[in-house]
Design a protein around this motif. Structure first.
Motif, mmCIF file in Angstrom:
data_model
loop_
_atom_site.group_PDB
_atom_site.id
_atom_site.type_symbol
_atom_site.label_atom_id
_atom_site.label_comp_id
_atom_site.label_asym_id
_atom_site.label_seq_id
_atom_site.Cartn_x
_atom_site.Cartn_y
_atom_site.Cartn_z
ATOM 1 N N LEU A 1 -75.173 -54.482 -30.628
ATOM 2 C CA LEU A 1 -74.691 -54.318 -29.252
ATOM 3 C C LEU A 1 -73.209 -54.647 -29.146
ATOM 4 O O LEU A 1 -72.450 -53.936 -28.453
ATOM 5 C CB LEU A 1 -75.492 -55.218 -28.307
ATOM 6 N N MET A 2 -72.773 -55.679 -29.798
ATOM 7 C CA MET A 2 -71.351 -56.047 -29.752
ATOM 8 C C MET A 2 -70.494 -54.958 -30.400
ATOM 9 O O MET A 2 -69.415 -54.617 -29.895
ATOM 10 C CB MET A 2 -71.131 -57.385 -30.452
ATOM 11 N N GLU A 3 -70.968 -54.390 -31.495
ATOM 12 C CA GLU A 3 -70.214 -53.330 -32.162
ATOM 13 C C GLU A 3 -70.201 -52.054 -31.328
ATOM 14 O O GLU A 3 -69.166 -51.370 -31.225
ATOM 15 C CB GLU A 3 -70.802 -53.055 -33.549
ATOM 16 N N LEU A 4 -71.321 -51.722 -30.702
ATOM 17 C CA LEU A 4 -71.367 -50.545 -29.835
ATOM 18 C C LEU A 4 -70.414 -50.699 -28.650
ATOM 19 O O LEU A 4 -69.736 -49.747 -28.256
ATOM 20 C CB LEU A 4 -72.795 -50.315 -29.336
ATOM 21 N N GLY A 5 -70.371 -51.899 -28.104
ATOM 22 C CA GLY A 5 -69.444 -52.151 -27.008
ATOM 23 C C GLY A 5 -67.998 -51.997 -27.448
ATOM 24 O O GLY A 5 -67.180 -51.393 -26.744
ATOM 25 N N LYS A 6 -67.678 -52.522 -28.618
ATOM 26 C CA LYS A 6 -66.323 -52.411 -29.150
ATOM 27 C C LYS A 6 -65.938 -50.952 -29.364
ATOM 28 O O LYS A 6 -64.837 -50.515 -28.984
ATOM 29 C CB LYS A 6 -66.232 -53.177 -30.467
ATOM 30 N N GLN A 7 -66.851 -50.186 -29.970
ATOM 31 C CA GLN A 7 -66.554 -48.777 -30.226
ATOM 32 C C GLN A 7 -66.375 -47.997 -28.925
ATOM 33 O O GLN A 7 -65.528 -47.102 -28.834
ATOM 34 C CB GLN A 7 -67.677 -48.156 -31.071
ATOM 35 N N ALA A 8 -67.182 -48.330 -27.919
ATOM 36 C CA ALA A 8 -67.045 -47.652 -26.626
ATOM 37 C C ALA A 8 -65.679 -47.918 -26.022
ATOM 38 O O ALA A 8 -65.050 -47.014 -25.443
ATOM 39 C CB ALA A 8 -68.152 -48.104 -25.673
#
Length: 356
Positions: A10-17
């Protein structure tokens, strides 16, 4: 553990977004889920606060709820870690319209002193420097951010815009064309490509973008697209009739909706309609005290400092060069606090150094 993997995902998906998307909605949802999984994680809560603050900046129907969510999440994050950089940046984002430029800059630099790799803080400070006419410093900060995240869409389009502002048009084209190749659906990437076309002697290329649904800038409403058609016609064929039509259309558009003032000021200045451009700029940026109802009251009141200029990076773009050459531009900078900021910082803006 499975929970650890999900949290990290989730943290990585947020960063990529945040790096590649053109909206804070997606990233905010991921960070909210991560914070719910780990209530003691200050970073997750801080990132949720920051993305909500960015949503509030965009305005619209979600702004009120976003302000409350951002403030609440920031307080939670800072209770767990008083130095959490994203939570601190969220509060600066919410409060910056009530602060002078130098205070905003100092607070952003404090964050970067503790978290030198914080991309969001670099972006915010770069935007602030651009609004203060310090394009070279803004570009240097973006280059520093790009060294950390070289393939971020959110860093490519502002770099292209700053290269254009600094007169490096060929480089600006290379950067924004590559961004269009990588992220063709990105709203601000399209906007930057369109803007650079419009104001570098290629209005027909900009018109071709408007006519192509696959490349049309999504930031413009149907009314704004109609306004641009009239404006591009004047930028292409500068006849008295086309300029008069663009002048009338842009003045009307700015009066009907202040959000269209940015378009109107740049177009009118680029066309040499400096008086009309200043008419809109003064109304848009300068708030004046109402005249007192007594005989000895002066006919005109001195302008008070406005917060609108903080969101006016257009002031130092190439099409506004005719306005910057006019003595009224100095008065405009005086009235909105820029002159005071330059004196306090001991710097001169790029245009006073002959750079833009």
């Amino acid at each position: 553990s499975r929970e650890d993997r999900r949290f990290n995902e989730l943290m990585e998906l947020g960063k990529q977004a945040e790096l590649y998307d053109d909206s804070s909605n997606k990233g905010s949802k991921y960070f909210q889920q991560a914070a719910a999984m780990r209530p003691d994680n200050a970073k997750a809560e801080g990132l949720f606060a920051l993305t909500q603050a960015m949503l509030a900046e965009d305005g619209g129907r979600e702004a009120s709820a976003a302000v409350q969510a951002a403030g609440g999440a920031a307080r939670i994050a800072l209770a767990r870690d008083p130095n959490e950089p994203n939570a601190r940046l969220a509060l600066i984002t919410l409060q910056r319209s009530t602060l002078d430029l130098a205070t905003n800059e100092d607070r952003l630099r404090e964050i970067l002193a503790m978290a030198p790799d914080n991309i969001a803080a670099m972006q915010s400070l770069s935007g602030l420097l651009q609004c203060a006419g310090r394009g070279r410093d803004a570009l240097a900060l973006l280059e520093r951010a790009k060294a950390i995240e070289p393939f971020s869409a959110s860093l490519h389009f502002p770099k292209a815009q700053l290269l254009w502002i600094l007169g490096r048009n060929a480089e600006a084209d290379r950067v924004i064309d590559r961004a269009m190749q990588y992220w063709p659906e990105h709203r601000i990437v399209r906007f930057a490509r369109f803007t650079i076309y419009a104001y570098t002697g290629r209005p027909r290329a900009a018109l071709a973008m408007l006519n192509d649904p696959e490349r049309r800038p999504q930031v413009y409403s149907p009314d704004e697209i109609s306004l641009w058609r009239v404006s591009l016609a004047a930028l292409d064929q500068r006849t008295p009739a086309s300029i008069a039509a663009a002048r009338s259309a842009n003045l009307d558009a700015a009066k009907q909706n202040p959000r269209r003032s940015n378009i109107a000021i740049l177009v009118l200045s680029a066309l040499g309609e400096v008086d009309a451009a200043f008419e809109i700029a003064n109304q848009f940026l300068l708030f004046r005290r109402p005249a007192e109802l007594r005989p000895q009251a002066p006919a005109r009141q001195a302008p008070v400092k406005s917060t609108g200029w903080r969101f006016a990076p257009w002031m130092f773009t190439p099409p506004v060069a005719p306005m910057r050459a006019d003595p009224r531009f100095t008065a405009l900078c005086d009235g909105i606090g820029l002159t005071e900021y330059w004196a306090k910082r001991g710097v001169k803006p790029d245009y006073q150094l002959g750079i833009t």
